[in-house]
Design a protein around this motif. Structure first.
Motif, PDB file in Angstrom:
ATOM      1  N   LYS A 168       0.810  -1.213   0.000  1.00 41.92           N
ATOM      2  CA  LYS A 168       0.000   0.000   0.000  1.00 41.92           C
ATOM      3  C   LYS A 168       0.850   1.273   0.000  1.00 41.92           C
ATOM      4  O   LYS A 168       0.364   2.349   0.368  1.00 41.92           O
ATOM      5  CB  LYS A 168      -0.911   0.012   1.227  1.00 41.92           C
ATOM      6  CG  LYS A 168      -2.008  -1.058   1.216  1.00 41.92           C
ATOM      7  CD  LYS A 168      -3.126  -0.710   0.249  1.00 41.92           C
ATOM      8  CE  LYS A 168      -4.297  -1.669   0.372  1.00 41.92           C
ATOM      9  NZ  LYS A 168      -5.406  -1.318  -0.551  1.00 41.92           N
TER      10      LYS A 168
ATOM     11  N   ASN B 181      -2.659   3.206  -6.828  1.00 45.85           N
ATOM     12  CA  ASN B 181      -3.669   2.470  -6.067  1.00 45.85           C
ATOM     13  C   ASN B 181      -3.269   0.998  -6.010  1.00 45.85           C
ATOM     14  O   ASN B 181      -2.665   0.467  -6.946  1.00 45.85           O
ATOM     15  CB  ASN B 181      -5.044   2.605  -6.719  1.00 45.85           C
ATOM     16  CG  ASN B 181      -6.146   2.009  -5.863  1.00 45.85           C
ATOM     17  OD1 ASN B 181      -6.208   2.264  -4.663  1.00 45.85           O
ATOM     18  ND2 ASN B 181      -7.008   1.214  -6.468  1.00 45.85           N
ATOM     19  N   SER B 182      -3.576   0.349  -4.882  1.00 42.40           N
ATOM     20  CA  SER B 182      -3.294  -1.077  -4.707  1.00 42.40           C
ATOM     21  C   SER B 182      -4.542  -1.759  -4.153  1.00 42.40           C
ATOM     22  O   SER B 182      -5.127  -1.269  -3.180  1.00 42.40           O
ATOM     23  CB  SER B 182      -2.124  -1.286  -3.741  1.00 42.40           C
ATOM     24  OG  SER B 182      -0.964  -0.607  -4.193  1.00 42.40           O
ATOM     25  N   GLU B 183      -4.919  -2.875  -4.762  1.00 39.69           N
ATOM     26  CA  GLU B 183      -6.092  -3.609  -4.290  1.00 39.69           C
ATOM     27  C   GLU B 183      -5.812  -5.105  -4.294  1.00 39.69           C
ATOM     28  O   GLU B 183      -5.089  -5.611  -5.166  1.00 39.69           O
ATOM     29  CB  GLU B 183      -7.306  -3.331  -5.180  1.00 39.69           C
ATOM     30  CG  GLU B 183      -7.813  -1.896  -5.141  1.00 39.69           C
ATOM     31  CD  GLU B 183      -9.042  -1.697  -6.014  1.00 39.69           C
ATOM     32  OE1 GLU B 183     -10.158  -1.901  -5.501  1.00 39.69           O
ATOM     33  OE2 GLU B 183      -8.870  -1.382  -7.214  1.00 39.69           O
ATOM     34  N   GLU B 184      -6.412  -5.809  -3.334  1.00 38.22           N
ATOM     35  CA  GLU B 184      -6.279  -7.263  -3.265  1.00 38.22           C
ATOM     36  C   GLU B 184      -7.644  -7.918  -3.477  1.00 38.22           C
ATOM     37  O   GLU B 184      -8.639  -7.502  -2.880  1.00 38.22           O
ATOM     38  CB  GLU B 184      -5.710  -7.689  -1.913  1.00 38.22           C
ATOM     39  CG  GLU B 184      -5.546  -9.197  -1.778  1.00 38.22           C
ATOM     40  CD  GLU B 184      -4.953  -9.625  -0.442  1.00 38.22           C
ATOM     41  OE1 GLU B 184      -4.833 -10.844  -0.217  1.00 38.22           O
ATOM     42  OE2 GLU B 184      -4.635  -8.730   0.376  1.00 38.22           O
ATOM     43  N   PHE B 185      -7.666  -8.947  -4.338  1.00 44.72           N
ATOM     44  CA  PHE B 185      -8.884  -9.711  -4.600  1.00 44.72           C
ATOM     45  C   PHE B 185      -8.625 -11.186  -4.277  1.00 44.72           C
ATOM     46  O   PHE B 185      -7.535 -11.558  -3.835  1.00 44.72           O
ATOM     47  CB  PHE B 185      -9.318  -9.526  -6.049  1.00 44.72           C
ATOM     48  CG  PHE B 185      -9.665  -8.099  -6.387  1.00 44.72           C
ATOM     49  CD1 PHE B 185     -10.955  -7.616  -6.204  1.00 44.72           C
ATOM     50  CD2 PHE B 185      -8.697  -7.220  -6.878  1.00 44.72           C
ATOM     51  CE1 PHE B 185     -11.277  -6.297  -6.507  1.00 44.72           C
ATOM     52  CE2 PHE B 185      -9.010  -5.900  -7.177  1.00 44.72           C
ATOM     53  CZ  PHE B 185     -10.306  -5.440  -6.989  1.00 44.72           C
TER      54      PHE B 185
ATOM     55  N   TYR C 211      -3.759  -9.644  -7.249  1.00 43.39           N
ATOM     56  CA  TYR C 211      -3.524  -8.279  -6.767  1.00 43.39           C
ATOM     57  C   TYR C 211      -3.547  -7.340  -7.968  1.00 43.39           C
ATOM     58  O   TYR C 211      -3.177  -7.719  -9.088  1.00 43.39           O
ATOM     59  CB  TYR C 211      -2.153  -8.156  -6.099  1.00 43.39           C
ATOM     60  CG  TYR C 211      -1.908  -9.096  -4.955  1.00 43.39           C
ATOM     61  CD1 TYR C 211      -2.351  -8.788  -3.669  1.00 43.39           C
ATOM     62  CD2 TYR C 211      -1.202 -10.286  -5.153  1.00 43.39           C
ATOM     63  CE1 TYR C 211      -2.106  -9.653  -2.605  1.00 43.39           C
ATOM     64  CE2 TYR C 211      -0.950 -11.155  -4.100  1.00 43.39           C
ATOM     65  CZ  TYR C 211      -1.404 -10.827  -2.833  1.00 43.39           C
ATOM     66  OH  TYR C 211      -1.161 -11.682  -1.784  1.00 43.39           O
TER      67      TYR C 211
ATOM     68  N   THR D  94      -1.525  -0.345 -15.348  1.00 47.70           N
ATOM     69  CA  THR D  94      -2.204  -1.231 -14.395  1.00 47.70           C
ATOM     70  C   THR D  94      -1.622  -2.630 -14.528  1.00 47.70           C
ATOM     71  O   THR D  94      -1.522  -3.166 -15.637  1.00 47.70           O
ATOM     72  CB  THR D  94      -3.721  -1.276 -14.664  1.00 47.70           C
ATOM     73  OG1 THR D  94      -4.256   0.049 -14.594  1.00 47.70           O
ATOM     74  CG2 THR D  94      -4.418  -2.153 -13.631  1.00 47.70           C
TER      75      THR D  94
ATOM     76  N   ARG E  95      -1.937  -6.585 -13.087  1.00 49.94           N
ATOM     77  CA  ARG E  95      -2.688  -7.588 -12.323  1.00 49.94           C
ATOM     78  C   ARG E  95      -1.773  -8.787 -12.112  1.00 49.94           C
ATOM     79  O   ARG E  95      -1.358  -9.447 -13.062  1.00 49.94           O
ATOM     80  CB  ARG E  95      -3.950  -8.007 -13.070  1.00 49.94           C
ATOM     81  CG  ARG E  95      -4.742  -9.097 -12.353  1.00 49.94           C
ATOM     82  CD  ARG E  95      -5.954  -9.529 -13.170  1.00 49.94           C
ATOM     83  NE  ARG E  95      -6.914  -8.441 -13.302  1.00 49.94           N
ATOM     84  CZ  ARG E  95      -8.036  -8.524 -14.024  1.00 49.94           C
ATOM     85  NH1 ARG E  95      -8.311  -9.644 -14.686  1.00 49.94           N
ATOM     86  NH2 ARG E  95      -8.855  -7.507 -14.098  1.00 49.94           N
TER      87      ARG E  95
END
Length: 529
Positions: free
Chosen positions: A292, A392-396, A400, A420, A422
């Protein structure tokens, strides 16, 4: 940074520099020493190698290029380690020979950091080469150290933003300031160091140079400052220990899967062992999570894969004067080997630097018209920089996503760039999307180039109508790199990972033109099972 020589002259008229002190300098401070100069080709023949250095080494080589370690006097530590009357005499001869050369104050040999290291090495090794010397020799050494001290002290006093001064210079002054300075100078330096700790690191406690070696060196200086305070029986403020622990915590996350260093902003692997030593100095430290991060490097670890993503925000002309123009570049390693890299950088010699490795083209990122994302300046670091970098950082569940946007091409091409990535949690697949937005009218003559520099140990071949490339690694693993709307090229590249000499390597290249308001380029890197 050069100091005002007119003011130096005035100072030395007002203050006599023939101090009759004879070096009452503390020599029992516990210095770490992991960065010390080791000039020896074979450790078993250490004494013979040291004795082979000419007594008139400096005067003999005055007009030639000399290793900076010789001018920093780091060899004194090696002389002291080996010991013996022969090396004691040689060390005195070499110091006198250097002093007689009278090197020009505007030369690189009087660079501030080099002055600081020379002053410290002369001071802390005096118990070896000077304790039994005659008074005239002691006077000469005292005057040499005093001149170095005043050189640095004026920098400290005259620099308006002295919290931007390299912290190693502050530490060096701290060692000798009780000898040559006033009583309150020591406390003033402590206050300055506290400002430097706060200013020179970002919110994640990453040194603002975003250079792994500089980050490790900053920790090294803090550890030595702590030792100096303990030696002087001065209470350690709690923030110092906390800062050291947090910086070491972050440092331990700055290694690829093959234990090499991420090559951003002038980092190379020439001092990787030094960095590893610093990373071990604080025990039981939890590794800092940088997924993050809002500045510096985002780090994504997915099973056997590790990815570094550059979102560095230039924010200090002094600290960032060596920043590279590699915004949104990335590096990837998998299962003890590195695959995607930046080109690296040559070792930092004081003086003229090799600028090419700072170019955007030397990074695994996107460029417009083969132009640098930031316009570099040899004197000030840069003339034009991205004024806005967002990320931006996101976890699914199964992957990631990290993304970044910069406006580095706004002023010259009215273009905004977004990348971006993935990264799937099995570590075997990365999907990339690079987007180019025309902020005003579309200029169909604007070209883009997307580079992926490979490690020299990787082989690659183009297949599938130039839309797929098979990469084979040194350990026999295979990866597919493909795009869905562009032709792929393989071109020559250069890898400077060890900092000493360039190796030939390959780069994957995607090219095209900005024919739309929003241009989207998709690509995929996938491990072949």
């Amino acid at each position: 940074m050069r100091i005002d020589f007119i003011k130096i002259f005035i100072f030395f008229i007002v203050n006599s520099f023939f101090y009759k002190i004879y070096l009452k300098i503390p020599t029992k401070i516990d210095f770490i020493g992991v960065e010390n100069f080791n000039p020896l080709p074979a450790p078993k023949k250490q004494k013979r190698a040291l004795l082979s250095i000419d007594n008139n080494y400096f005067s003999k080589n005055k007009k030639k290029f000399m290793p900076l370690q010789m001018h920093s006097f780091e060899w004194l530590t090696e002389f002291k380690k080996v010991g013996g009357i022969d090396l004691l005499k040689k060390s005195r001869e070499l110091i006198i020979d250097w002093e007689k050369c009278n090197f020009n104050l505007s030369s690189n040999y009087w660079d501030d950091l080099l002055v600081a290291r020379r002053m410290v090495n002369l001071s802390i090794n005096f118990d070896f080469y000077g304790s039994s010397a005659e008074i005239e020799f002691k006077k000469k050494i005292t005057n040499i150290i005093f001149f170095h001290f005043k050189h640095l002290f004026f920098l400290y006093k005259l620099q308006k933003s002295n919290y931007e001064i390299d912290i190693e210079i502050s530490k060096s002054l701290l060692i000798v300031i009780k000898i040559f300075g006033k009583k309150n100078n020591f406390n003033d330096l402590i206050n300055l160091i506290r400002k430097q700790i706060k200013y020179q690191n970002n919110n994640d406690k990453f040194h603002k140079s975003i250079n792994v070696i500089d980050h490790a060196r900053f920790i090294h200086q803090l550890l030595e400052i702590r030792n100096i305070l303990l030696f002087n029986k001065i209470k350690i403020w709690p923030e110092l220990n906390l800062q050291i622990q947090e910086m070491v915590s972050l440092l331990n996350n700055l290694f690829h899967k093959d234990q090499s260093l991420p090559l951003f902003n002038g980092t190379n692997n020439n001092k990787s062992e030094y960095v590893k030593e610093i990373a071990k100095l604080e025990k039981d430290i939890k590794i800092k999570n940088l997924f993050k991060a809002k500045d510096g490097l985002i780090v994504v670890e997915a099973n056997k894969a590790k990815l570094f993503f550059d979102i560095t925000k230039p924010n200090s002309k002094l600290l960032n004067q060596n920043l590279h123009s590699g915004t949104l570049s990335f590096e990837l390693s998998y299962n003890n080997e590195k695959i995607i890299t930046n080109c690296g950088a040559s070792d930092k010699y004081i003086g003229k630097k090799q600028v090419f490795f700072r170019y955007s083209a030397a990074h695994s990122t996107l460029t417009i018209n083969n132009t640098n994302i930031a316009e570099l300046s040899e004197k000030n670091g840069y003339k034009r920089i991205p004024t806005k970098i967002t990320n931006n950082s996101e976890e699914f569940d199964s992957y990631y996503i990290v993304s970044g946007t910069h406006n580095g091409y706004n002023k010259n091409y009215n273009i905004l760039v977004k990348r971006t990535l993935r990264i799937f949690k099995n570590g075997k697949s990365i999907n990339g999307t690079d987007q180019i937005y025309s902020l005003k009218s579309i200029n169909k003559n604007n070209s883009y180039q997307i580079r992926f520099h490979l490690m020299p140990s990787c082989d690659c071949i183009v297949t599938n109508n130039d839309q797929k490339i098979i990469i084979k690694t040194k350990n026999g693993n295979a990866w597919n790199f493909q795009t869905f709307n562009n032709k792929l090229l393989i071109e020559e590249s250069i890898y400077m990972g060890n900092g000493n000499h360039a190796l030939k390597t390959k780069q994957i290249l995607l090219t095209g033109y900005t024919t739309k308001v929003k241009n989207t380029i998709n690509w995929e890197l996938k491990k072949i099972n």
